[in-house]
Design an enzyme around this catalytic site. Structure first.
Site, PDB file in Angstrom:
ATOM      1  N   ASP A 103      42.803  24.143  38.741  1.00  0.00           N
ATOM      2  CA  ASP A 103      41.406  23.758  38.539  1.00  0.00           C
ATOM      3  C   ASP A 103      41.266  22.245  38.705  1.00  0.00           C
ATOM      4  O   ASP A 103      41.727  21.479  37.867  1.00  0.00           O
ATOM      5  CB  ASP A 103      40.987  24.215  37.135  1.00  0.00           C
ATOM      6  CG  ASP A 103      39.634  23.675  36.735  1.00  0.00           C
ATOM      7  OD1 ASP A 103      38.864  23.253  37.625  1.00  0.00           O
ATOM      8  OD2 ASP A 103      39.334  23.694  35.519  1.00  0.00           O
ATOM      9  N   ASP A 139      36.327  22.918  35.163  1.00  0.00           N
ATOM     10  CA  ASP A 139      35.413  23.953  34.646  1.00  0.00           C
ATOM     11  C   ASP A 139      36.157  25.225  34.228  1.00  0.00           C
ATOM     12  O   ASP A 139      35.531  26.232  33.893  1.00  0.00           O
ATOM     13  CB  ASP A 139      34.315  24.280  35.670  1.00  0.00           C
ATOM     14  CG  ASP A 139      34.872  24.916  36.945  1.00  0.00           C
ATOM     15  OD1 ASP A 139      36.113  25.050  37.059  1.00  0.00           O
ATOM     16  OD2 ASP A 139      34.072  25.276  37.828  1.00  0.00           O
ATOM     17  N   ASP A 145      40.105  25.977  41.976  1.00  0.00           N
ATOM     18  CA  ASP A 145      39.188  25.639  43.075  1.00  0.00           C
ATOM     19  C   ASP A 145      39.940  25.022  44.248  1.00  0.00           C
ATOM     20  O   ASP A 145      41.164  24.843  44.199  1.00  0.00           O
ATOM     21  CB  ASP A 145      38.074  24.706  42.576  1.00  0.00           C
ATOM     22  CG  ASP A 145      38.637  23.550  41.777  1.00  0.00           C
ATOM     23  OD1 ASP A 145      39.727  23.070  42.121  1.00  0.00           O
ATOM     24  OD2 ASP A 145      37.994  23.132  40.787  1.00  0.00           O
ATOM     25  N   ASP A 154      41.475  36.079  53.356  1.00  0.00           N
ATOM     26  CA  ASP A 154      41.261  37.500  53.105  1.00  0.00           C
ATOM     27  C   ASP A 154      40.048  37.980  53.893  1.00  0.00           C
ATOM     28  O   ASP A 154      39.022  37.300  53.938  1.00  0.00           O
ATOM     29  CB  ASP A 154      40.986  37.708  51.608  1.00  0.00           C
ATOM     30  CG  ASP A 154      41.865  38.775  51.011  1.00  0.00           C
ATOM     31  OD1 ASP A 154      41.713  39.946  51.404  1.00  0.00           O
ATOM     32  OD2 ASP A 154      42.687  38.440  50.143  1.00  0.00           O
ATOM     33  N   ASP A 201      42.022  43.438  53.719  1.00  0.00           N
ATOM     34  CA  ASP A 201      41.904  44.267  52.524  1.00  0.00           C
ATOM     35  C   ASP A 201      41.705  45.748  52.878  1.00  0.00           C
ATOM     36  O   ASP A 201      40.872  46.073  53.733  1.00  0.00           O
ATOM     37  CB  ASP A 201      40.679  43.766  51.746  1.00  0.00           C
ATOM     38  CG  ASP A 201      40.626  44.257  50.325  1.00  0.00           C
ATOM     39  OD1 ASP A 201      41.544  43.939  49.563  1.00  0.00           O
ATOM     40  OD2 ASP A 201      39.643  44.951  49.976  1.00  0.00           O
ATOM     41  N   GLU A 228      46.501  45.414  54.499  1.00  0.00           N
ATOM     42  CA  GLU A 228      46.822  46.116  53.253  1.00  0.00           C
ATOM     43  C   GLU A 228      46.659  47.605  53.548  1.00  0.00           C
ATOM     44  O   GLU A 228      45.544  48.089  53.728  1.00  0.00           O
ATOM     45  CB  GLU A 228      45.884  45.682  52.131  1.00  0.00           C
ATOM     46  CG  GLU A 228      46.326  46.230  50.793  1.00  0.00           C
ATOM     47  CD  GLU A 228      45.231  46.206  49.731  1.00  0.00           C
ATOM     48  OE1 GLU A 228      45.566  46.265  48.545  1.00  0.00           O
ATOM     49  OE2 GLU A 228      44.034  46.148  50.085  1.00  0.00           O
ATOM     50  N   HIS A 279      48.124  40.048  43.263  1.00  0.00           N
ATOM     51  CA  HIS A 279      47.042  39.992  42.271  1.00  0.00           C
ATOM     52  C   HIS A 279      46.635  41.383  41.777  1.00  0.00           C
ATOM     53  O   HIS A 279      45.771  41.480  40.899  1.00  0.00           O
ATOM     54  CB  HIS A 279      45.836  39.279  42.888  1.00  0.00           C
ATOM     55  CG  HIS A 279      45.238  40.065  44.018  1.00  0.00           C
ATOM     56  ND1 HIS A 279      45.904  40.262  45.218  1.00  0.00           N
ATOM     57  CD2 HIS A 279      44.076  40.736  44.129  1.00  0.00           C
ATOM     58  CE1 HIS A 279      45.171  41.019  46.003  1.00  0.00           C
ATOM     59  NE2 HIS A 279      44.041  41.326  45.370  1.00  0.00           N
ATOM     60  N   ASP A 280      47.209  42.440  42.359  1.00  0.00           N
ATOM     61  CA  ASP A 280      46.870  43.805  41.916  1.00  0.00           C
ATOM     62  C   ASP A 280      48.004  44.463  41.145  1.00  0.00           C
ATOM     63  O   ASP A 280      47.898  45.639  40.790  1.00  0.00           O
ATOM     64  CB  ASP A 280      46.572  44.693  43.134  1.00  0.00           C
ATOM     65  CG  ASP A 280      45.309  44.283  43.863  1.00  0.00           C
ATOM     66  OD1 ASP A 280      44.396  43.733  43.212  1.00  0.00           O
ATOM     67  OD2 ASP A 280      45.240  44.504  45.087  1.00  0.00           O
TER      68      ASP A 280
HETATM   69  C1  GLC Z   1      42.328  45.501  47.507  1.00  0.00           C
HETATM   70  C2  GLC Z   1      42.412  44.212  46.737  1.00  0.00           C
HETATM   71  C3  GLC Z   1      41.982  44.458  45.335  1.00  0.00           C
HETATM   72  C4  GLC Z   1      40.566  44.959  45.365  1.00  0.00           C
HETATM   73  C5  GLC Z   1      40.419  46.181  46.264  1.00  0.00           C
HETATM   74  C6  GLC Z   1      38.995  46.457  46.553  1.00  0.00           C
HETATM   75  O1  GLC Z   1      43.215  46.450  47.047  1.00  0.00           O
HETATM   76  O2  GLC Z   1      43.700  43.690  46.823  1.00  0.00           O
HETATM   77  O3  GLC Z   1      42.085  43.343  44.522  1.00  0.00           O
HETATM   78  O4  GLC Z   1      40.141  45.287  44.083  1.00  0.00           O
HETATM   79  O5  GLC Z   1      41.035  45.971  47.500  1.00  0.00           O
HETATM   80  O6  GLC Z   1      38.480  45.403  47.335  1.00  0.00           O
END
Ligand code: GLC
Length: 567
Positions: A26, A30, A34, A103, A205, A261, A334-335
């Site tokens: 950050d 805030d 960023d 992304d 994605d 993905e 992140h998932d």
């Molecule tokens: C992908 C992303 C995930 C998101 C999902 C829907 O799996 O990595 O974070 O929630 O798509 O966009």
């Protein structure tokens, strides 16, 4: 027979690093990461030795799915900064030899995207067909029994037009209709503008789900009360037609990197996605190894990944894509919860197990993706209160499974601490100070209390830190072409503690041996290592007894190089 894949490409030789921007750094205080925060850490990333950064979405978004619900594909959300700052980021990254992949989230948009707002105006609206609409079933209910990944039905009723729209993730993320040529044209134009701006590629994605096909029939229902249609959608061959078109229209001839993905995909489909002929994408993320601890209640349980099953799945993908496609390697993102918390040790052996997991992953064939904080051995956050959660997926799951009495609140919080996406989305631990060097304000998500001892500042100048070890591993990938191109060959595949494999190259063979057990084990030393040219390249245990005695310490990892040719 060729021992290495023939086609050399920079993106195969690269190591990528995923930035989850909200939690990375950050710059303005805030509490939200960023762009200027990212810029301030580019030297850190260049020092780590990575070649590519993939930044999760920074587009304007209502934030229902933390930026994966995009309401404008061509701007930067003010919470991250401005387009000028993004352009500075590109320039500064490029000046350090770092490529920037963004992304691309075009399986669905946000329900606040102008396209969807227009589509809601009625059946004859200009953008109506950009989404997928169906009439109600004869009983007035939804068109079929499909469920959304974040809970509830995959269909949402629109009162005004008297039809349902499809949402595979959540009602706030209506699925785009790729059958519509104008939609595809708009997507391609948007992608071209980002490339013109200088981005070096896209992480796409859930690209495996863009082509829905014609089969909208009911399917078998799981414990959620709904049918999960993802495998059948991913099997629809039309996705390859769209990606080939995208290749012709946008990607072809550009020196970029594309990673799809590929949720719910099969190996054969992955071969098509990442085909060596370059007709679709460079590589794909597959998830078979992530789902090995799933069950009836999806991921919400306390099961762990069986090491033998992990080895079998990785072996399947390593051998299955060899010479035909390309793997994107990851332990977490992140998932996913941190692999360190899933299969490693959060206590005294944390550093050893973090290094072991890194070795195991980075020495496989494919392009490795390090998720921010992996290189520090960061661990899962533990949640004790619903108020600490930010992700709608875990909040919805909590409501659902405590609501119907499947689990108690304590059980559910326990599972959420083990498996939820929030576990790894917490702020990056830069220092041991309050705010973890991530923010001088109030962080958008709680900071892990262990930042006082797990942080970048502490590790940067310590030769035996996890961070220093990652730097060494990355150097090995850069210096040994066998680590990139060598053929994978499993060793003692049935062993339930040790994941060991060879990478067989033209001039060199690498042997990688990783003990996933929390105790010392004996493990046979392969005969091939008797050659005179054998040397220990890297390991996480000083004075390793492996080569001499065939003994591996708890979580020990070794990388051995030999000039022995394959028998
Ligand atoms: C992908 C992303 C995930 C998101 C999902 C829907 O799996 O990595 O974070 O929630 O798509 O966009």
């Amino acid at each position: 027979m060729n021992k290495e894949t023939e086609k050399r490409d920079w993106w195969k030789e690269s190591v990528a690093y995923q930035i989850y921007p909200k939690s990375f750094c950050d710059g303005d205080g805030d509490g939200i990461g960023d762009i200027c925060g990212i810029i301030s850490k580019l030297d850190y990333l260049a020092n780590l030795g990575v070649d590519v950064i993939w930044i999760s979405p920074m587009y304007p978004s209502p934030g229902y799915d933390n930026g994966y619900d995009i309401s404008d594909y061509e701007s930067i959300d003010p919470c991250y900064g401005s387009m000028e700052e993004f352009e500075t980021l590109l320039k500064e990254a490029h000046a350090r030899g770092l490529k920037v992949v963004i992304d691309l989230v075009v399986n669905h948009s946000s329900d606040k995207h102008p396209w969807f707002l227009n589509a809601l105006e009625g059946r004859h609206a200009a953008r109506r067909e950009y989404y997928i609409w169906k009439d109600a079933a004869p009983d007035g209910g939804s068109p079929n029994n499909w469920g959304a990944l974040f809970g509830g039905s995959a269909w949402t009723w629109d009162e005004k037009s008297g039809q349902y729209y499809l949402n595979l993730y959540s009602p706030r993320q209506p699925d785009l209709n790729w059958e519509n040529p104008s939609l595809r044209r708009e997507v391609y134009e948007m992608m071209r503008r980002w490339l013109d701006r200088g981005v070096d590629g896209f992480r796409m994605d859930v690209i495996s789900l863009i082509a829905k096909g014609n089969d909208f029939s009911d399917g078998p229902v799981g414990k959620s009360g709904y049918h999960d249609p993802r495998a059948r959608i991913a099997a629809n061959p039309q996705v390859h037609v769209y990606l080939k078109e995208m290749q012709r229209e946008v990607l072809g001839g550009k020196n970029i990197m594309t990673v799809g993905e590929a949720s719910a995909t099969t190996l054969e489909n992955a071969v098509l996605f990442s085909n060596e002929d370059g007709s679709e994408l460079n590589m794909v993320f597959q998830f078979e190894h992530m789902d090995l601890d799933g069950g009836e209640t999806f991921k919400w349980n306390d099961r762990t990944i069986p090491v033998a099953a992990l080895k079998a799945v990785m072996t399947k993908w390593q051998t299955g894509l060899f010479g035909r496609g390309w793997n994107a390697l990851f332990w977490d993102n992140h998932d996913q919860p941190r692999m360190l918390s899933r299969l490693g040790d959060e206590g005294d052996l944390r550093e050893a197990s973090a290094k072991m997991l890194a070795t195991c992953l980075l020495m496989l064939q494919g392009t490795p993706f390090i998720f921010q904080g992996d290189e520090l051995g960061m661990t899962n956050m533990r949640f004790t209160d619903l108020a600490q959660l930010r992700d709608s997926e875990s909040r919805n799951a909590y409501e659902r499974y405590t609501g119907d009495g499947t689990f108690t609140s304590e059980q559910m919080l326990h599972y959420i601490s083990l498996k939820s996406r929030d576990t790894a989305r917490i702020p990056m631990q830069w220092s041991g100070e309050p705010g973890a060097g991530f923010t001088r304000g109030t962080p958008w998500m709680d900071i892990h209390p262990n930042h006082v001892y797990i942080n970048a500042e502490e590790q940067e100048h310590r030769a035996d830190s996890v961070l220093s070890f990652y730097k060494e591993l990355i150097k090995i990938r850069h210096r040994h072409s066998t680590a990139v191109y060598g053929r994978y060959e499993p060793y003692e595949l049935e062993n339930e503690d040790v994941f060991a494999y060879f990478r067989v190259g033209e001039e060199e063979t690498l042997f990688v041996c990783c003990n996933f057990a929390a105790t010392a084990v004996t493990f046979p030393v392969p005969e091939r290592l008797q050659s005179k040219g054998t040397r220990h390249l890297l390991g996480n245990v000083e004075g390793s007894a492996y080569l001499e005695e065939g003994r591996l310490a708890a979580y020990e990892a070794v990388v051995i190089s030999t000039d022995a040719k394959r028998p």
